[in-house]
Write a protein that holds these residues in place. Structure first.
Motif, PDB file in Angstrom:
ATOM      1  N   ALA A  67      46.564  43.143  34.279  1.00  0.00           N
ATOM      2  CA  ALA A  67      45.601  44.197  34.732  1.00  0.00           C
ATOM      3  C   ALA A  67      45.750  44.734  36.329  1.00  0.00           C
ATOM      4  N   THR A  68      45.753  43.530  37.148  1.00  0.00           N
ATOM      5  CA  THR A  68      45.836  43.622  38.568  1.00  0.00           C
ATOM      6  C   THR A  68      46.867  44.367  38.837  1.00  0.00           C
ATOM      7  N   MET A  69      47.954  44.134  38.360  1.00  0.00           N
ATOM      8  CA  MET A  69      49.089  44.694  38.680  1.00  0.00           C
ATOM      9  C   MET A  69      49.501  46.220  38.272  1.00  0.00           C
ATOM     10  N   ALA A  70      48.876  46.389  37.002  1.00  0.00           N
ATOM     11  CA  ALA A  70      48.708  47.820  36.455  1.00  0.00           C
ATOM     12  C   ALA A  70      48.029  48.674  37.358  1.00  0.00           C
ATOM     13  N   ARG A  71      46.726  48.007  37.756  1.00  0.00           N
ATOM     14  CA  ARG A  71      45.969  48.918  38.803  1.00  0.00           C
ATOM     15  C   ARG A  71      46.700  49.279  40.126  1.00  0.00           C
ATOM     16  N   TYR A  72      47.458  48.116  40.910  1.00  0.00           N
ATOM     17  CA  TYR A  72      47.592  48.271  42.072  1.00  0.00           C
ATOM     18  C   TYR A  72      49.146  48.152  42.299  1.00  0.00           C
TER      19      TYR A  72
ATOM     20  N   ALA B 296      39.922  40.675  44.730  1.00  0.00           N
ATOM     21  CA  ALA B 296      38.577  40.686  44.105  1.00  0.00           C
ATOM     22  C   ALA B 296      38.671  41.411  42.624  1.00  0.00           C
ATOM     23  N   PHE B 297      39.430  42.303  42.647  1.00  0.00           N
ATOM     24  CA  PHE B 297      39.549  42.991  41.307  1.00  0.00           C
ATOM     25  C   PHE B 297      40.112  41.833  40.314  1.00  0.00           C
ATOM     26  N   HIS B 298      41.194  40.931  40.863  1.00  0.00           N
ATOM     27  CA  HIS B 298      41.687  40.013  40.052  1.00  0.00           C
ATOM     28  C   HIS B 298      40.660  39.071  39.493  1.00  0.00           C
ATOM     29  N   LEU B 299      39.950  38.467  40.650  1.00  0.00           N
ATOM     30  CA  LEU B 299      39.132  37.437  40.398  1.00  0.00           C
ATOM     31  C   LEU B 299      37.827  37.797  39.344  1.00  0.00           C
ATOM     32  N   LYS B 300      37.418  39.350  39.470  1.00  0.00           N
ATOM     33  CA  LYS B 300      36.417  39.957  38.540  1.00  0.00           C
ATOM     34  C   LYS B 300      37.086  39.823  37.106  1.00  0.00           C
ATOM     35  N   LYS B 301      38.473  40.343  37.111  1.00  0.00           N
ATOM     36  CA  LYS B 301      39.094  40.027  35.570  1.00  0.00           C
ATOM     37  C   LYS B 301      38.936  38.620  35.044  1.00  0.00           C
TER      38      LYS B 301
ATOM     39  N   HIS C  85      34.667  35.991  37.687  1.00  0.00           N
ATOM     40  CA  HIS C  85      34.030  35.710  38.890  1.00  0.00           C
ATOM     41  C   HIS C  85      33.156  36.867  39.459  1.00  0.00           C
ATOM     42  N   LYS C  86      31.909  36.626  39.941  1.00  0.00           N
ATOM     43  CA  LYS C  86      30.839  37.573  40.303  1.00  0.00           C
ATOM     44  C   LYS C  86      31.366  37.639  41.919  1.00  0.00           C
ATOM     45  N   ILE C  87      32.012  38.772  42.258  1.00  0.00           N
ATOM     46  CA  ILE C  87      32.247  39.087  43.390  1.00  0.00           C
ATOM     47  C   ILE C  87      31.671  40.303  43.969  1.00  0.00           C
ATOM     48  N   LEU C  88      30.844  40.121  45.063  1.00  0.00           N
ATOM     49  CA  LEU C  88      29.930  41.362  45.495  1.00  0.00           C
ATOM     50  C   LEU C  88      30.563  41.996  46.778  1.00  0.00           C
ATOM     51  N   ILE C  89      32.040  42.365  46.729  1.00  0.00           N
ATOM     52  CA  ILE C  89      32.695  42.708  47.721  1.00  0.00           C
ATOM     53  C   ILE C  89      32.096  44.109  48.298  1.00  0.00           C
ATOM     54  N   SER C  90      31.434  44.964  47.390  1.00  0.00           N
ATOM     55  CA  SER C  90      30.971  46.018  47.680  1.00  0.00           C
ATOM     56  C   SER C  90      29.804  46.169  48.650  1.00  0.00           C
TER      57      SER C  90
ATOM     58  N   ASP D  72      46.697  32.048  40.879  1.00  0.00           N
ATOM     59  CA  ASP D  72      45.801  31.353  41.914  1.00  0.00           C
ATOM     60  C   ASP D  72      45.896  32.184  43.325  1.00  0.00           C
ATOM     61  N   ILE D  73      44.981  31.932  44.185  1.00  0.00           N
ATOM     62  CA  ILE D  73      45.039  32.498  45.363  1.00  0.00           C
ATOM     63  C   ILE D  73      45.560  31.859  46.304  1.00  0.00           C
ATOM     64  N   ALA D  74      46.300  32.246  47.563  1.00  0.00           N
ATOM     65  CA  ALA D  74      47.178  31.753  48.488  1.00  0.00           C
ATOM     66  C   ALA D  74      46.801  32.200  49.643  1.00  0.00           C
ATOM     67  N   GLN D  75      46.776  31.402  50.753  1.00  0.00           N
ATOM     68  CA  GLN D  75      46.651  31.981  52.039  1.00  0.00           C
ATOM     69  C   GLN D  75      47.989  31.792  52.713  1.00  0.00           C
TER      70      GLN D  75
END
Length: 139
Positions: free
Chosen positions: A13-18, A35-40, A43-48, A92-95
């Protein structure tokens, strides 16, 4: 759905969008993609609540409005579980190292690769970083 199926569905879903959208601060950047990925994944992401931004300086201000100074601090602050980068699984998320003062993050794609932005390409790429600084499990 198994955890691996959830991870796969979220990445798809994330790749399809971005995938074909060029990098743009505040619209298509590391934070927005993550944020989009985590919402999918539920996760409750309040980036807005950070407000809009259109530059690296604005991104830093937006993060500070949420109480963080870097994307890595935000990952910790929203409750993602730190893991050794050798234990990362799909999504997973990587820095990684980056030029932005807020940091750079990507989504783990497998085989040591991340989906992330790179200065030599206009949009998301599959990238094998030299070094992963930190990692967090999304599930």
């Amino acid at each position: 759905m198994t955890p691996l199926e959830r991870r796969h569905a979220a990445i798809e879903a994330t790749m399809a969008r971005y995938r074909d959208r060029p990098f743009e601060w505040g619209k298509v950047d590391c934070a927005k993609v993550a944020a989009f990925h985590l919402k999918k994944l539920g996760h409750k992401i309040l980036i807005s609540k950070a407000g809009s931004y259109s530059s690296p300086l604005g991104a830093g201000r937006a993060l500070r409005r949420l109480g963080y100074s870097t994307l890595a601090e935000m990952a910790e602050g929203i409750g993602l579980t730190p893991i050794p980068h050798a234990r990362m699984l799909l999504g997973d998320i990587a820095q990684i190292e980056g030029d932005s003062p807020v940091g750079a993050i990507g989504l783990y794609a497998g085989n040591g690769n991340l989906f992330c932005f790179h200065e030599d390409h206009p949009g998301l790429v599959t990238f094998a970083p030299d070094r992963i600084l930190r990692a967090w499990s999304v599930l």
